[in-house]
Write an enzyme that holds these catalytic residues in place. Sequence first.
Site, mmCIF file in Angstrom:
data_model
loop_
_atom_site.group_PDB
_atom_site.id
_atom_site.type_symbol
_atom_site.label_atom_id
_atom_site.label_comp_id
_atom_site.label_asym_id
_atom_site.label_seq_id
_atom_site.Cartn_x
_atom_site.Cartn_y
_atom_site.Cartn_z
ATOM 1 N N LYS A 1 1.673 -4.342 -2.528
ATOM 2 C CA LYS A 1 2.413 -3.684 -1.528
ATOM 3 C C LYS A 1 3.266 -4.426 -0.534
ATOM 4 O O LYS A 1 3.990 -3.594 0.227
ATOM 5 C CB LYS A 1 1.289 -2.559 -1.185
ATOM 6 C CG LYS A 1 0.436 -1.790 -2.058
ATOM 7 C CD LYS A 1 -0.505 -0.933 -1.233
ATOM 8 C CE LYS A 1 -1.419 -0.326 -2.109
ATOM 9 N NZ LYS A 1 -0.878 0.589 -3.081
ATOM 10 N N ASP B 1 -9.648 -1.779 5.520
ATOM 11 C CA ASP B 1 -8.837 -1.903 4.083
ATOM 12 C C ASP B 1 -7.360 -1.820 4.766
ATOM 13 O O ASP B 1 -7.029 -0.767 5.218
ATOM 14 C CB ASP B 1 -9.021 -0.443 3.420
ATOM 15 C CG ASP B 1 -8.073 -0.020 2.279
ATOM 16 O OD1 ASP B 1 -6.929 -0.808 2.435
ATOM 17 O OD2 ASP B 1 -8.224 1.011 1.601
ATOM 18 N N CYS C 1 -5.150 9.498 -4.619
ATOM 19 C CA CYS C 1 -6.520 8.769 -4.556
ATOM 20 C C CYS C 1 -6.997 8.982 -2.931
ATOM 21 O O CYS C 1 -7.786 8.322 -2.527
ATOM 22 C CB CYS C 1 -6.311 7.453 -4.895
ATOM 23 S SG CYS C 1 -5.634 7.324 -6.365
ATOM 24 N N GLN D 1 -2.383 -0.303 3.246
ATOM 25 C CA GLN D 1 -1.090 0.332 3.539
ATOM 26 C C GLN D 1 -0.527 -0.420 4.904
ATOM 27 O O GLN D 1 0.623 -0.206 5.342
ATOM 28 C CB GLN D 1 -1.437 1.637 3.832
ATOM 29 C CG GLN D 1 -1.548 2.344 2.446
ATOM 30 C CD GLN D 1 -0.558 2.306 1.446
ATOM 31 O OE1 GLN D 1 0.841 2.077 1.928
ATOM 32 N NE2 GLN D 1 -0.905 2.610 0.178
ATOM 33 N N HIS E 1 -8.725 6.231 1.006
ATOM 34 C CA HIS E 1 -8.340 6.170 -0.371
ATOM 35 C C HIS E 1 -9.903 5.891 -0.906
ATOM 36 O O HIS E 1 -10.786 5.510 -0.553
ATOM 37 C CB HIS E 1 -7.482 4.556 -0.534
ATOM 38 C CG HIS E 1 -7.019 4.508 -1.886
ATOM 39 N ND1 HIS E 1 -7.724 4.103 -2.876
ATOM 40 C CD2 HIS E 1 -5.834 4.751 -2.512
ATOM 41 C CE1 HIS E 1 -7.012 4.123 -3.926
ATOM 42 N NE2 HIS E 1 -5.664 4.403 -3.890
HETATM 43 N N1 7TS Z 1 -6.479 1.324 -0.061
HETATM 44 C C1 7TS Z 1 -5.617 1.896 0.193
HETATM 45 C C2 7TS Z 1 -5.256 2.454 1.637
HETATM 46 C C3 7TS Z 1 -4.391 2.196 -0.747
HETATM 47 O O1 7TS Z 1 -3.502 2.760 -0.282
HETATM 48 C C4 7TS Z 1 -4.596 1.503 -2.074
HETATM 49 C C5 7TS Z 1 -3.657 1.941 -3.166
HETATM 50 C C6 7TS Z 1 -5.916 0.704 -2.211
HETATM 51 C C7 7TS Z 1 -6.854 1.026 -1.394
HETATM 52 C C8 7TS Z 1 -5.948 0.317 -3.663
HETATM 53 O O2 7TS Z 1 -5.166 -0.550 -3.998
HETATM 54 P P1 7TS Z 1 -5.321 -1.452 -5.165
HETATM 55 O O3 7TS Z 1 -3.991 -2.408 -5.089
HETATM 56 O O4 7TS Z 1 -6.532 -2.304 -5.298
HETATM 57 O O5 7TS Z 1 -4.887 -0.256 -6.146
HETATM 58 N N2 7TS Z 1 -2.637 3.064 -2.870
HETATM 59 C C9 7TS Z 1 -2.083 3.484 -3.831
HETATM 60 C C10 7TS Z 1 -1.260 4.683 -3.244
HETATM 61 O O6 7TS Z 1 -1.240 5.233 -2.078
HETATM 62 N N3 7TS Z 1 -0.327 5.064 -4.204
HETATM 63 O O7 7TS Z 1 -0.905 4.306 -5.359
HETATM 64 C C11 7TS Z 1 -1.479 3.407 -5.071
#
Ligand code: 7TS
Length: 408
Positions: free
Chosen positions: A228, A202, A366, A205, A125
């Site tokens: 999530k 990370d 992303c 997911q 990401h």
């Molecule tokens: N890393 C991964 C693997 C992600 O899927 C996401 C967000 C992030 C980091 C960032 O997370 P945040 O909570 O700091 O924004 N992924 C997604 C997605 O797949 N669709 O919308 C957000």
Amino acid sequence: MEKTTFDPKTIRKDFPILKREVNGKPLVYFDNAATSQTPQQVIDAIVDYYSNYNANIHRGVHALSQEATDRYEQARIKIQKHFNAAASHEIIFTSGTTHGINLVANGFSSIVKAGDELLVSAMEHHSNIVPWQMLCERTGAVLKVIPMNQDGELLLGEYRKLLSDRTKLVFCNHVSNALGTVNPIKTIIDEAHKVGAAVLIDGAQAAPHIKADVQALEVDFYTVSAHKMCGPTGVGMLYGKEEWLNILPPYQGGGEMIAEVTFEKTTYAELPHKFEAGTPNICGGIAFGAALDYMNAIGFDGIAAYEHELLIYATERLLTIEGLRIYGTSENKTSVISFNIEGIHPYDIGSILDKLGIAVRTGHHCAQPIMDFYKIPGTVRASFSFYNTKAEIDALVEGVKRAKAMLI
Ligand code: 7TS
């Protein structure tokens, strides 16, 4: 995997939003990888906080402040237990995964030197790419990419070749948001440690599907977002090994992260407060704890088994549609299906599905380098959670067939 006695009908009753309609149709929510829905138990924790003990923490002598502090710190312990960290002060509250990664990348500015190498996986990401590129710009370190194959699996042989005594850091997701691949992170961590490199995983997911054990993994940093995994937005956690958290400088300065301040010099607070400047998302932290309680009461084994059933069912049914290609075909996957239909732009499929009340994400998710790898502009992504059903997958398949008929 054991056959599950999972009852999605009962579970669905916990999620008020699943009763609503979109465009006159029952909502089918398949955008769980972007954000999960919130059970009543977590909504109740949020209402309880603002109704009964809203106060700033760690500073007031009064009862409300103490109650809020206790509940916030209890949430930290719940998170520690969930991820099996050795100590609760290794758990830093953040605003989410992005914040956690930036905190670590910023801290390494004073450690990484020109010519040092950082390894990133090909399926990250943007939030696990850009902060490191910024670190390289500041320090003169070099970013190298661990490549992947057409199934969306990292090439471990190539990874081993990239590792050397110049490697200072390796970062990789536990699960890819765009492909669903579960990466062999234990191997990645062990190999990095052999050359003395630190590893950040990370877990954004993975956390909704897999209970990671940070001690068993021996990972240096692991970061997740609460939203999530049935929690609210704007809160997450960064796990860091105590020895690393002691080495890294604070990320932000302000209240709550200091031991003593004079105009000549400031000394910093002990862990975890050194990394928690300012008033945090108190309610969010407490609700994150409630989300973990909720998911653990259901049980991650049951969740994983049921979601795997949904993945297999949806994969088989979608592949009956001619011209449909799935991206991310590793054997080891969570319940994410990224696909395209030959000759149709993913956005057009997503728009028609929306008219049918079906929420998917379309675009590059992303993760532009993944799209470049497959030479596509993006995909349609359906991501399933434990509160989804096979009947909803049937609706998706019918919707995709309808979209195809309209668009070709
Ligand atoms: N890393 C991964 C693997 C992600 O899927 C996401 C967000 C992030 C980091 C960032 O997370 P945040 O909570 O700091 O924004 N992924 C997604 C997605 O797949 N669709 O919308 C957000």
